[in-house]
Scaffold this motif. Structure first.
Motif, mmCIF file in Angstrom:
data_model
loop_
_atom_site.group_PDB
_atom_site.id
_atom_site.type_symbol
_atom_site.label_atom_id
_atom_site.label_comp_id
_atom_site.label_asym_id
_atom_site.label_seq_id
_atom_site.Cartn_x
_atom_site.Cartn_y
_atom_site.Cartn_z
ATOM 1 N N PRO A 112 1.046 -0.923 0.136
ATOM 2 C CA PRO A 112 -0.320 0.527 -0.141
ATOM 3 C C PRO A 112 0.961 1.444 0.182
ATOM 4 C CG PRO A 112 -1.111 -1.433 1.494
ATOM 5 C CD PRO A 112 0.068 -2.550 0.960
ATOM 6 N N GLY A 113 -0.017 2.447 -0.913
ATOM 7 C CA GLY A 113 1.095 3.917 -0.763
ATOM 8 C C GLY A 113 2.344 3.538 -1.629
ATOM 9 N N GLU A 114 2.356 2.407 -2.557
ATOM 10 C CA GLU A 114 3.115 2.461 -3.860
ATOM 11 C C GLU A 114 2.190 2.689 -5.032
ATOM 12 O OE1 GLU A 114 6.905 -1.309 -3.147
ATOM 13 O OE2 GLU A 114 4.427 -1.746 -3.811
ATOM 14 N N PRO A 115 3.246 3.944 -6.159
ATOM 15 C CA PRO A 115 2.117 4.291 -7.062
ATOM 16 C C PRO A 115 2.490 2.841 -8.181
ATOM 17 C CG PRO A 115 3.696 5.799 -6.116
ATOM 18 C CD PRO A 115 4.688 4.702 -5.534
ATOM 19 N N VAL A 116 1.248 3.138 -9.200
ATOM 20 C CA VAL A 116 1.319 2.401 -10.336
ATOM 21 C C VAL A 116 0.707 1.856 -11.668
ATOM 22 C CG1 VAL A 116 -0.278 0.382 -11.228
ATOM 23 C CG2 VAL A 116 0.051 0.427 -8.297
ATOM 24 N N ILE A 117 1.846 2.039 -12.249
ATOM 25 C CA ILE A 117 1.419 1.854 -13.965
ATOM 26 C C ILE A 117 0.481 0.853 -14.314
ATOM 27 C CG2 ILE A 117 2.668 2.194 -16.232
ATOM 28 C CD1 ILE A 117 5.359 2.596 -14.831
ATOM 29 N N LEU A 118 -0.665 1.279 -15.027
ATOM 30 C CA LEU A 118 -1.620 0.841 -15.585
ATOM 31 C C LEU A 118 -0.545 -0.083 -16.981
ATOM 32 C CD1 LEU A 118 -4.102 -1.179 -14.894
ATOM 33 C CD2 LEU A 118 -5.601 0.905 -16.263
ATOM 34 N N ALA A 119 -0.501 -1.081 -17.134
ATOM 35 C CA ALA A 119 0.053 -1.844 -18.607
ATOM 36 C C ALA A 119 -1.244 -2.201 -19.980
ATOM 37 C CB ALA A 119 1.474 -2.467 -18.428
ATOM 38 N N GLY A 120 -1.585 -2.003 -21.060
ATOM 39 C CA GLY A 120 -2.488 -1.908 -21.720
ATOM 40 C C GLY A 120 -2.001 -2.506 -22.687
ATOM 41 N N ALA A 121 -2.331 -3.448 -23.756
ATOM 42 C CA ALA A 121 -2.009 -4.258 -24.909
ATOM 43 C C ALA A 121 -1.519 -3.010 -26.082
ATOM 44 C CB ALA A 121 -2.831 -4.492 -25.645
ATOM 45 N N GLY A 122 -2.720 -1.796 -26.212
ATOM 46 C CA GLY A 122 -2.703 -0.653 -26.607
ATOM 47 C C GLY A 122 -3.775 -0.973 -27.133
ATOM 48 N N THR A 123 -4.021 -0.292 -28.255
ATOM 49 C CA THR A 123 -5.443 -0.253 -29.478
ATOM 50 C C THR A 123 -4.867 1.319 -30.354
ATOM 51 O OG1 THR A 123 -7.580 0.063 -30.312
ATOM 52 C CG2 THR A 123 -6.927 1.100 -28.076
ATOM 53 N N THR A 129 -8.029 3.037 -25.654
ATOM 54 C CA THR A 129 -7.317 4.101 -24.889
ATOM 55 C C THR A 129 -8.117 4.986 -24.007
ATOM 56 O OG1 THR A 129 -5.618 4.852 -26.471
ATOM 57 C CG2 THR A 129 -5.370 6.342 -25.074
ATOM 58 N N GLN A 130 -8.970 5.356 -24.585
ATOM 59 C CA GLN A 130 -9.974 6.336 -23.287
ATOM 60 C C GLN A 130 -10.266 5.687 -21.555
ATOM 61 O OE1 GLN A 130 -13.042 8.610 -24.534
ATOM 62 N NE2 GLN A 130 -14.014 8.774 -23.138
ATOM 63 N N ASP A 131 -10.448 4.356 -22.506
ATOM 64 C CA ASP A 131 -11.153 2.930 -21.365
ATOM 65 C C ASP A 131 -10.003 2.808 -20.886
ATOM 66 O OD1 ASP A 131 -13.923 2.935 -22.445
ATOM 67 O OD2 ASP A 131 -12.845 1.131 -23.770
ATOM 68 N N CYS A 132 -8.724 2.952 -20.955
ATOM 69 C CA CYS A 132 -7.521 2.458 -20.460
ATOM 70 C C CYS A 132 -7.673 3.518 -19.277
ATOM 71 C CB CYS A 132 -6.666 1.854 -21.139
ATOM 72 S SG CYS A 132 -6.673 0.885 -22.085
ATOM 73 N N HIS A 133 -7.555 4.715 -19.832
ATOM 74 C CA HIS A 133 -7.368 5.849 -18.682
ATOM 75 C C HIS A 133 -8.447 5.878 -17.738
ATOM 76 C CE1 HIS A 133 -4.331 7.908 -20.250
ATOM 77 N NE2 HIS A 133 -4.298 7.436 -20.904
ATOM 78 N N GLN A 134 -9.453 5.557 -17.651
ATOM 79 C CA GLN A 134 -11.180 5.097 -16.999
ATOM 80 C C GLN A 134 -11.015 4.791 -15.623
ATOM 81 O OE1 GLN A 134 -14.506 5.335 -19.312
ATOM 82 N NE2 GLN A 134 -14.343 6.859 -20.170
ATOM 83 N N ALA A 135 -10.349 3.229 -16.359
ATOM 84 C CA ALA A 135 -9.274 2.047 -15.830
ATOM 85 C C ALA A 135 -8.806 2.480 -15.178
ATOM 86 C CB ALA A 135 -9.036 1.067 -16.468
ATOM 87 N N VAL A 149 -0.993 5.133 -16.463
ATOM 88 C CA VAL A 149 -1.472 4.209 -17.832
ATOM 89 C C VAL A 149 0.208 4.184 -18.795
ATOM 90 C CG1 VAL A 149 -2.950 3.794 -19.734
ATOM 91 C CG2 VAL A 149 -4.121 4.851 -18.052
ATOM 92 N N ALA A 150 0.443 3.060 -19.628
ATOM 93 C CA ALA A 150 0.261 2.557 -20.935
ATOM 94 C C ALA A 150 0.615 1.697 -20.913
ATOM 95 C CB ALA A 150 2.562 2.671 -20.056
ATOM 96 N N PHE A 151 1.285 1.500 -22.617
ATOM 97 C CA PHE A 151 1.086 0.062 -23.571
ATOM 98 C C PHE A 151 1.720 -0.342 -24.488
ATOM 99 C CE2 PHE A 151 -2.046 4.405 -23.612
ATOM 100 C CZ PHE A 151 -3.108 3.198 -22.764
ATOM 101 N N VAL A 152 1.481 -1.642 -24.796
ATOM 102 C CA VAL A 152 3.071 -2.284 -24.918
ATOM 103 C C VAL A 152 2.823 -2.466 -26.379
ATOM 104 C CG1 VAL A 152 3.578 -4.884 -25.313
ATOM 105 C CG2 VAL A 152 2.496 -4.301 -23.077
ATOM 106 N N ALA A 153 1.868 -1.783 -27.570
ATOM 107 C CA ALA A 153 1.970 -1.581 -28.749
ATOM 108 C C ALA A 153 0.560 -0.694 -28.976
ATOM 109 C CB ALA A 153 1.721 -2.951 -28.927
ATOM 110 N N ALA A 154 0.965 -0.207 -30.146
ATOM 111 C CA ALA A 154 0.159 0.537 -30.864
ATOM 112 C C ALA A 154 -0.436 2.027 -29.818
ATOM 113 C CB ALA A 154 -1.244 0.175 -31.009
ATOM 114 N N ALA A 155 -0.131 2.562 -28.837
ATOM 115 C CA ALA A 155 -0.439 3.849 -28.594
ATOM 116 C C ALA A 155 0.690 4.256 -27.497
ATOM 117 C CB ALA A 155 -2.225 3.579 -27.786
ATOM 118 N N GLU A 156 0.526 5.372 -27.438
ATOM 119 C CA GLU A 156 1.583 6.320 -26.230
ATOM 120 C C GLU A 156 1.337 6.562 -24.802
ATOM 121 O OE1 GLU A 156 4.162 6.214 -26.967
ATOM 122 O OE2 GLU A 156 4.887 5.567 -28.837
ATOM 123 N N PRO A 157 1.761 6.245 -23.372
ATOM 124 C CA PRO A 157 3.585 5.999 -24.104
ATOM 125 C C PRO A 157 3.230 4.494 -24.258
ATOM 126 C CG PRO A 157 2.369 6.671 -21.768
ATOM 127 C CD PRO A 157 1.007 6.627 -22.544
#
Length: 227
Positions: A112-123, A129-135, A149-157
């Motif tokens: 608890p307390g550690e910031p998180v990067i949510l990693a999506g596949a990308g589209t 992309t908007q859906d991932c930011h809402q998630a 938020v960050a992505f593995v492919a097809a979107a930035e960052p």
């Protein structure tokens, strides 16, 4: 119900998704079929063609986390092949997914307390992309920490750049990445090699009990599409 996933060559991913469909089939009060948009068979179009003729309508439920080409185009085009076929919403964003992600993070050793990067596949589609930011916003509310938020492919960052940026901003802190993928497979392997100190597993884990939250979410999307 036709539960439609992307498809994967990864045996662990195949088992994980099939286990979800099997659990949905056990509790649903309708027939549940499994289909895919790529890689595996049956493809959703072929399955719809093979269903018996009759007055029964079908609902395609995407076992896909965000809107994108597969949900907005492939499934919409497949639904035209059979009269009275509807397409349900993608699984995310949804608070039930945030609950499962939190469980996976804790399972991986998140504190608890550690910031998180949510990693999506990308589209390529902005809606996905908007859906991932809402998630990410739902997850941040649940965890009480910043979630980017960050992505593995097809979107930035790109995920690798996001990890490097987070490490430069706080060298003394672990970089934590939460997988925003449904099941094990190629993209999950890329997330695991992103260089973060901690990476959580996907929503579904092969050979583990299917999270009840995911079963409930599939049923919720199906019911909403029927209304």
């Amino acid at each position: 119900m036709v539960a439609v996933s992307h498809g994967t060559n990864d045996p662990a991913g195949q088992r994980a998704v099939s286990a979800l469909v099997a659990q949905v089939r056990r509790v649903a009060d309708v027939q549940v079929h499994q289909a895919f948009v790529d890689v595996q068979e049956p493809r959703v179009g072929s399955l719809l063609h093979g269903l018996p003729e009759g007055n029964q309508s079908s609902v395609l439920v995407p076992l896909l986390i965000s809107r994108g080409v597969h949900v907005d185009q492939d499934l919409t085009e497949a639904a035209v092949l059979r009269p009275a076929t509807r397409v349900a919403a993608a699984l995310g964003p949804h608070k039930l997914l945030a609950q499962v992600i939190e469980h996976r993070l804790v399972q991986a050793g998140w504190l608890p307390g550690e910031p998180v990067i949510l990693a999506g596949a990308g589209t390529r589609l902005g809606q996905g992309t908007q859906d991932c930011h809402q998630a990410a916003a739902l997850l941040a509310e649940r965890l009480g920490v910043p979630v980017s938020v960050a992505f593995v492919a097809a979107a930035e960052p790109a995920l690798g750049q996001a990890v490097a940026t987070a490490r430069d901003a706080a060298p003394q802190r672990r970089v934590v990445v939460a997988s925003y993928l449904l099941a094990p497979g190629y993209f999950q392997s890329l997330i695991e090699r992103c260089g973060a100190e901690l990476v959580s597993g996907p929503l579904l884990a092969a050979d583990e009990q299917v999270p009840r939250e995911l079963v409930n979410l599939v049923l919720e999307r199906f019911t909403a599409a029927c209304e």
